[in-house]
Design an enzyme around this catalytic site. Structure first.
Site, PDB file in Angstrom:
ATOM      1  N   THR A 114       0.846  -1.197   0.000  1.00 13.37           N
ATOM      2  CA  THR A 114       0.000   0.000   0.000  1.00 13.37           C
ATOM      3  C   THR A 114       0.883   1.250   0.000  1.00 13.37           C
ATOM      4  O   THR A 114       2.041   1.198   0.428  1.00 13.37           O
ATOM      5  CB  THR A 114      -0.955  -0.008   1.201  1.00 13.37           C
ATOM      6  N   THR A 118       1.449   4.498   1.480  1.00 12.55           N
ATOM      7  CA  THR A 118       2.221   5.081   2.578  1.00 12.55           C
ATOM      8  C   THR A 118       3.170   4.060   3.191  1.00 12.55           C
ATOM      9  O   THR A 118       4.316   4.380   3.540  1.00 12.55           O
ATOM     10  CB  THR A 118       1.279   5.633   3.660  1.00 12.55           C
ATOM     11  N   CYS A 119       2.707   2.827   3.301  1.00 12.53           N
ATOM     12  CA  CYS A 119       3.530   1.768   3.891  1.00 12.53           C
ATOM     13  C   CYS A 119       4.799   1.540   3.074  1.00 12.53           C
ATOM     14  O   CYS A 119       5.880   1.327   3.630  1.00 12.53           O
ATOM     15  CB  CYS A 119       2.728   0.471   3.979  1.00 12.53           C
ATOM     16  N   SER A 120       4.664   1.593   1.755  1.00 19.31           N
ATOM     17  CA  SER A 120       5.798   1.317   0.873  1.00 19.31           C
ATOM     18  C   SER A 120       6.696   2.522   0.659  1.00 19.31           C
ATOM     19  O   SER A 120       7.910   2.376   0.522  1.00 19.31           O
ATOM     20  CB  SER A 120       5.291   0.822  -0.489  1.00 19.31           C
ATOM     21  N   VAL A 176       7.981   1.653   5.789  1.00 17.55           N
ATOM     22  CA  VAL A 176       9.018   0.609   5.742  1.00 17.55           C
ATOM     23  C   VAL A 176      10.403   1.171   5.426  1.00 17.55           C
ATOM     24  O   VAL A 176      11.376   0.842   6.120  1.00 17.55           O
ATOM     25  CB  VAL A 176       8.625  -0.499   4.740  1.00 17.55           C
TER      26      VAL A 176
END
Length: 247
Positions: free
Chosen positions: A47, A49-51, A55
């Site tokens: 997704t 923001t996560c990527s 992370v």
């Protein structure tokens, strides 16, 4: 409202992970017992923001966290192990341990399981992070309960500010190079010898000469940038390194 579980033990769960061609069960105790662990949990692998943010910054700061007593940094998501393994590879996040909470048991036990049916996600994790010592939550940062996917307190820099407020953050260094360039090799070697990590962009693979001129106002490589500032070529890097170590 989500419950802040500072002082509580983390849930006892068995995670079903895949290593190579084998299934390997990993328990809560395997991850947390006798260790200091940072966990950051998020809505889903791949997704945006996560990527793009969550992370990468944790992965970058893992060496700094370890200097301050952290044994492991764990990324948790309600995804299966195959998805988590592929995401780790795509992110080049070799410093972070990716744990699949495929059934949402750990997330539910933390009180962080939320309904994302409106997005077709089903049950997922709310975004949060925590510092866990020997299975007990010492600190927890929970994103505010507002619409959407807020991201402001579960980030790596907030966690580092709690763990070690005076810690020096790693420099953000990028070097623009081309294949077969001896001056590029010289600059990279100088950075490595100084213990400075960098990202490398290679001409005609990651950028074109047009981008080189637009970004660095130059037509030659290497071009080194540190914390948003153009340092220049290999000779300029050596001068900068001397000044940096003298500071």
């Amino acid at each position: 409202m989500f419950e802040n579980r500072i002082g509580s033990r983390v849930p006892q769960v068995t995670f079903h992970t895949r290593r190579g061609h084998e299934w390997v069960d990993v328990t809560t105790d395997d991850i947390f017992k006798g260790k200091t662990v940072i966990v950051f949990s998020l809505p889903g692998a791949f997704t945006p923001t996560c990527s793009s943010s969550h992370v990468p910054r944790y992965n970058q700061l893992v060496p700094t966290f370890k200097k301050h007593g952290v044994d492991e940094v764990v990324c948790m998501s309600v995804n299966d192990t195959f998805v988590m393994n592929e995401w780790k590879k795509a992110q080049h996040a070799d410093n972070v341990t990716f744990i699949p909470d495929g059934n949402g048991e750990f997330t539910d036990g933390m009180g962080m399981l939320v309904d994302k049916d409106d997005l077709g996600f089903g049950k997922r994790s709310w975004r949060y992070s925590m510092l866990v010592r020997d299975g007990v939550v010492e600190q927890m940062f929970i994103e505010p309960e507002v619409e959407g996917d807020p991201y402001g307190v579960s980030d790596a820099d907030t966690m580092l500010a709690h763990l070690a407020p005076e810690a020096d953050k790693p420099l953000d260094v990028t070097i623009m190079t081309r294949d077969g360039c001896p001056f590029c090799v010289k600059a990279k070697e100088a950075l490595r010898n100084a213990g400075i990590a960098y990202e490398e962009l290679v001409l005609n693979r990651d950028y074109t000469e047009q981008t080189l001129r637009a970004v660095a106002n130059a037509a030659t490589v290497p071009q080194v940038f540190v914390n948003g500032k153009l340092i220049g070529g290999s000779d300029a890097v050596e001068v900068w390194l001397k000044d940096h170590h003298a500071a």
